[in-house]
Design an enzyme around this catalytic site. Structure first.
Site, mmCIF file in Angstrom:
data_model
loop_
_atom_site.group_PDB
_atom_site.id
_atom_site.type_symbol
_atom_site.label_atom_id
_atom_site.label_comp_id
_atom_site.label_asym_id
_atom_site.label_seq_id
_atom_site.Cartn_x
_atom_site.Cartn_y
_atom_site.Cartn_z
ATOM 1 N N ARG A 1 -39.562 12.277 -1.915
ATOM 2 C CA ARG A 1 -38.731 12.716 -0.729
ATOM 3 C C ARG A 1 -38.104 14.160 -0.973
ATOM 4 N NH1 ARG A 1 -34.555 7.629 -0.037
ATOM 5 N NH2 ARG A 1 -34.478 8.545 2.193
ATOM 6 N N PRO A 2 -38.875 15.222 -0.524
ATOM 7 C CA PRO A 2 -38.506 16.471 -0.477
ATOM 8 C C PRO A 2 -37.905 16.617 0.662
ATOM 9 C CG PRO A 2 -40.824 16.311 0.049
ATOM 10 C CD PRO A 2 -40.475 15.020 -0.243
ATOM 11 N N VAL A 3 -36.942 17.948 0.747
ATOM 12 C CA VAL A 3 -36.368 18.323 2.065
ATOM 13 C C VAL A 3 -36.657 19.605 2.624
ATOM 14 C CG1 VAL A 3 -34.217 17.185 1.416
ATOM 15 C CG2 VAL A 3 -34.603 19.533 0.483
ATOM 16 N N ASP A 4 -38.091 19.785 2.429
ATOM 17 C CA ASP A 4 -38.774 21.039 3.052
ATOM 18 C C ASP A 4 -38.566 21.256 4.639
ATOM 19 O OD1 ASP A 4 -40.411 18.981 2.833
ATOM 20 O OD2 ASP A 4 -42.089 20.168 3.269
ATOM 21 N N LEU A 5 -38.781 19.901 5.093
ATOM 22 C CA LEU A 5 -38.676 19.953 6.708
ATOM 23 C C LEU A 5 -37.287 20.310 7.381
ATOM 24 C CD1 LEU A 5 -40.816 16.881 7.844
ATOM 25 C CD2 LEU A 5 -41.501 19.277 7.261
ATOM 26 N N ARG B 1 -29.047 10.980 -1.460
ATOM 27 C CA ARG B 1 -29.857 11.814 -0.775
ATOM 28 C C ARG B 1 -29.362 12.474 0.557
ATOM 29 N NH1 ARG B 1 -34.530 12.979 -2.141
ATOM 30 N NH2 ARG B 1 -34.801 13.709 0.041
ATOM 31 N N ILE C 1 -44.541 5.250 5.018
ATOM 32 C CA ILE C 1 -43.562 6.479 5.177
ATOM 33 C C ILE C 1 -43.237 6.950 3.733
ATOM 34 C CG2 ILE C 1 -41.278 6.796 5.940
ATOM 35 C CD1 ILE C 1 -42.920 6.101 8.328
ATOM 36 N N ASP D 1 -37.796 0.183 6.283
ATOM 37 C CA ASP D 1 -36.790 -0.282 5.917
ATOM 38 C C ASP D 1 -36.697 -1.737 5.851
ATOM 39 O OD1 ASP D 1 -35.910 2.277 5.006
ATOM 40 O OD2 ASP D 1 -34.300 2.423 6.362
ATOM 41 N N ARG E 1 -24.569 -0.579 -1.592
ATOM 42 C CA ARG E 1 -24.775 0.603 -0.851
ATOM 43 C C ARG E 1 -25.074 0.365 0.447
ATOM 44 N NH1 ARG E 1 -28.933 4.983 -3.442
ATOM 45 N NH2 ARG E 1 -28.050 6.166 -1.897
ATOM 46 N N LYS F 1 -25.312 1.795 8.631
ATOM 47 C CA LYS F 1 -25.174 2.752 7.335
ATOM 48 C C LYS F 1 -25.740 4.032 7.855
ATOM 49 C CE LYS F 1 -28.172 2.497 4.065
ATOM 50 N NZ LYS F 1 -28.834 3.685 3.500
ATOM 51 N N ASN F 2 -27.083 4.071 8.265
ATOM 52 C CA ASN F 2 -27.743 5.466 8.381
ATOM 53 C C ASN F 2 -27.405 6.121 9.578
ATOM 54 O OD1 ASN F 2 -29.057 4.758 6.007
ATOM 55 N ND2 ASN F 2 -31.107 4.309 6.777
ATOM 56 N N CYS G 1 -36.351 9.897 -5.554
ATOM 57 C CA CYS G 1 -35.783 8.562 -5.937
ATOM 58 C C CYS G 1 -36.668 7.640 -6.109
ATOM 59 C CB CYS G 1 -34.833 8.477 -4.700
ATOM 60 S SG CYS G 1 -35.928 7.952 -3.255
HETATM 61 N N1 EPU Z 1 -40.322 14.126 4.133
HETATM 62 C C1 EPU Z 1 -40.744 15.232 3.588
HETATM 63 N N2 EPU Z 1 -39.988 16.384 3.964
HETATM 64 C C2 EPU Z 1 -38.715 16.370 4.266
HETATM 65 C C3 EPU Z 1 -38.186 15.261 4.925
HETATM 66 C C4 EPU Z 1 -38.985 14.033 4.800
HETATM 67 O O1 EPU Z 1 -41.996 15.071 3.239
HETATM 68 O O2 EPU Z 1 -38.186 17.440 4.481
HETATM 69 C C5 EPU Z 1 -40.748 12.858 3.924
HETATM 70 C C6 EPU Z 1 -40.386 11.931 3.091
HETATM 71 O O3 EPU Z 1 -40.529 12.024 1.812
HETATM 72 C C7 EPU Z 1 -40.711 10.566 3.651
HETATM 73 C C8 EPU Z 1 -41.023 10.676 5.383
HETATM 74 O O4 EPU Z 1 -41.114 12.400 5.415
HETATM 75 O O5 EPU Z 1 -42.101 10.219 3.295
HETATM 76 C C9 EPU Z 1 -39.766 10.334 6.154
HETATM 77 O O6 EPU Z 1 -38.759 10.601 5.780
HETATM 78 P P1 EPU Z 1 -37.365 10.892 6.616
HETATM 79 O O7 EPU Z 1 -37.244 12.130 6.440
HETATM 80 O O8 EPU Z 1 -37.916 10.121 7.926
HETATM 81 O O9 EPU Z 1 -36.368 9.797 5.901
HETATM 82 P P2 EPU Z 1 -34.858 10.235 5.529
HETATM 83 O O10 EPU Z 1 -34.336 10.832 6.631
HETATM 84 O O11 EPU Z 1 -34.726 10.699 3.990
HETATM 85 C C10 EPU Z 1 -34.032 7.827 6.442
HETATM 86 C C11 EPU Z 1 -33.106 6.730 6.100
HETATM 87 C C12 EPU Z 1 -34.090 5.799 5.056
HETATM 88 C C13 EPU Z 1 -35.248 5.506 5.920
HETATM 89 C C14 EPU Z 1 -36.204 6.623 6.465
HETATM 90 C C15 EPU Z 1 -37.284 6.310 7.184
HETATM 91 C C16 EPU Z 1 -30.903 7.790 6.010
HETATM 92 C C17 EPU Z 1 -29.734 8.100 5.436
HETATM 93 N N3 EPU Z 1 -32.010 6.930 5.392
HETATM 94 O O12 EPU Z 1 -34.431 8.627 5.386
HETATM 95 O O13 EPU Z 1 -33.413 4.867 4.818
HETATM 96 O O14 EPU Z 1 -36.062 4.647 5.078
HETATM 97 O O15 EPU Z 1 -35.027 7.408 7.260
HETATM 98 O O16 EPU Z 1 -36.853 5.628 8.342
HETATM 99 O O17 EPU Z 1 -30.974 7.706 7.363
HETATM 100 C C18 EPU Z 1 -32.564 2.907 3.576
HETATM 101 O O18 EPU Z 1 -31.807 2.764 4.349
HETATM 102 O O19 EPU Z 1 -32.954 2.051 2.383
HETATM 103 C C19 EPU Z 1 -33.490 4.204 3.793
HETATM 104 C C20 EPU Z 1 -34.055 4.624 2.442
#
Ligand code: EPU
Length: 423
Positions: free
Chosen positions: A123-127, A94, A331, A309, A401, A22-23, A118
């Protein structure tokens, strides 16, 4: 709303086919936005998140056919009509933020709704945003949307150093950098197999990328990308989830398409717990060694560490292990929502902040339970397989999902599980 009824089981035996990830699919699909030629994915999973990404791409004017026979997802972005990802779709998933990098790189502007929090954390997107800024994007947050544009001349290469590992931010930056002018270096990049899969697909489309799978990825921008056909990597989380079924119930199950490389840290913990995992020509064979499962301590980390996960599912196993296990979630700040539900089934769990202490009990008892997110839902199904009596898992839409045919796959190895239609 549908529910799933699981009845405690004896040993399981047989084979379970593992779907495409999925991811991985959720980042490969937006990659179609980088090119005006077709991108075809094979081994795509049949999941509601994939349908949501289909709707999002279609809302931008991409041609995306519904999943065809043989799990083929064919897409084309030759005639996009919009660069705006609306809140109504983004709020459902997201991963929608992953259209931002590709749209910006190809068209020089994009508006994408901010996803919001969520169930598992803020889960911000600042990065994601900082990475695009480092490539020259100008961003403005207004009315719940990111308004992004690049000065004439397009995105330019740069050094993007992530303060901590983010899968999604690495994916967004990687896709954007393929069309930026010059070289981009992503430092402290995520190393997940889904990132490697994305880089391999982008390379087939003509991108110049080196270092995927390490913490430094270097991308040499090109003027345009072409079409490609790519097979989606095996879903390591679905794999790990079903590996736990024979670990919990006993018996022996072969997971078709699985490889140790995808789940090495997880296999090390299974070994410590007393679960045997062998590679076969078709996948992985899992069985329980003699005696009761032993307690193990788990810390979730970015790949190649133990995946967040699989934390909820591992907790389900450890609920009936001999001794006390400590699970540390590093995480996501709020990813123990399954613990109170498992406790309703008789589990002994103490949660303090990001740490859960699980003291194994002799057996769990079936109960009605409520799922809060995807991985929590499946952990309750696994717990139900180990419990005495009947467990009814409500809010099954979370499962849809990320798990294709969960009932059929578990029935295929002898589990007593059925889905009941609600009104
Ligand atoms: N984070 C920030 N700022 C950002 C991005 C992330 O603070 O801009 C934080 C997040 O809040 C979290 C950490 O950094 O605490 C890591 O988040 P990451 O960005 O790695 O996660 P993601 O890309 O949002 C993907 C998977 C998740 C999986 C995580 C970690 C997808 C679509 N989702 O999420 O999958 O848990 O990586 O491996 O690829 C799931 O499938 O159930 C799921 C939640």
């Amino acid at each position: 709303m549908d529910s799933i009824i699981v009845t405690g089981n004896g040993p399981l035996s047989g084979r379970i086919p593992i779907a495409g990830a999925k991811n991985a699919c959720l980042t490969l699909m937006p990659a179609t936005l980088l090119s005006d030629e077709p991108l075809t994915l094979t081994n795509a999973p049949r999941l509601s998140d994939i349908r949501t990404m289909t709707l999002l791409l279609q809302s931008l004017g991409a041609e995306v056919q519904g999943l065809q026979e043989g799990q083929v997802q064919a897409m084309s972005s030759h005639a996009l009509t919009s660069t705006r990802a609306e809140y109504d779709i983004v709020r459902k998933m997201r991963a929608s933020i992953l259209v931002l990098g590709p749209l910006l790189a190809r068209f020089g502007h994009a508006e994408v709704s901010l996803p919001g929090g969520c169930a598992i954390g803020a889960r911000p997107v600042d990065l994601h945003l900082r990475a695009l800024e480092a490539m020259g994007a100008e961003l403005d947050l207004r009315e719940g949307y990111v308004h992004a544009k690049v000065p004439s001349g397009g995105l330019r290469g740069g050094i993007v150093e992530f303060p901590f590992v983010s899968v999604g931010a690495t994916e967004n930056a990687l896709m954007a950098a393929t069309l930026a002018k010059g070289t981009t270096v992503l430092k402290n990049a995520a190393r997940e197999p889904e990132i490697v899969d994305l880089a391999q697909c982008l390379r087939k489309m003509g991108a110049q990328i080196e270092g995927e799978g390490t913490d430094t990825i270097e991308i040499q921008g090109v003027d345009r990308l072409g079409g490609a056909t790519h097979r989606v990597v095996t879903d390591r989380i679905e794999l790990g989830t079903y590996m736990l079924a024979p670990a919990i119930c006993g018996g022996e199950v072969e997971l078709l398409g699985g490889t140790i490389d995808l789940v090495r840290a997880f296999c090390e913990k299974l070994d410590e717990a007393g679960i045997s995992v062998e590679e076969t020509t078709d996948g992985l064979r899992v069985s329980r060694k003699n005696g009761r499962v032993k307690a193990v301590d788990v810390i979730t980390e970015p790949f190649p560490g133990f995946p967040t996960d699989l934390q909820a599912q591992m907790m389900a196993l450890l609920c009936t292990a001999e001794g006390t296990s400590v699970l540390e979630e590093k995480i996501f700040e709020n990813r123990f929502m399954h613990a109170p539900e498992l406790m309703r089934m008789g589990a002994k769990i103490d949660v303090h902040g990001g740490t859960a202490k699980v003291t194994g009990v002799d057996s769990l008892k079936g109960a009605p339970v409520m799922a809060t997110d995807l991985r929590a839902s499946v952990s309750l199904i696994l717990a139900g397989l180990a419990a005495e009596g009947e467990t009814v898992v409500n809010r099954v839409y979370h499962l849809d999902r990320g798990y294709e045919q969960v009932v059929r796959k578990l029935q295929g190895v002898g589990a007593r599980i059925e889905r009941v239609r609600g009104e």
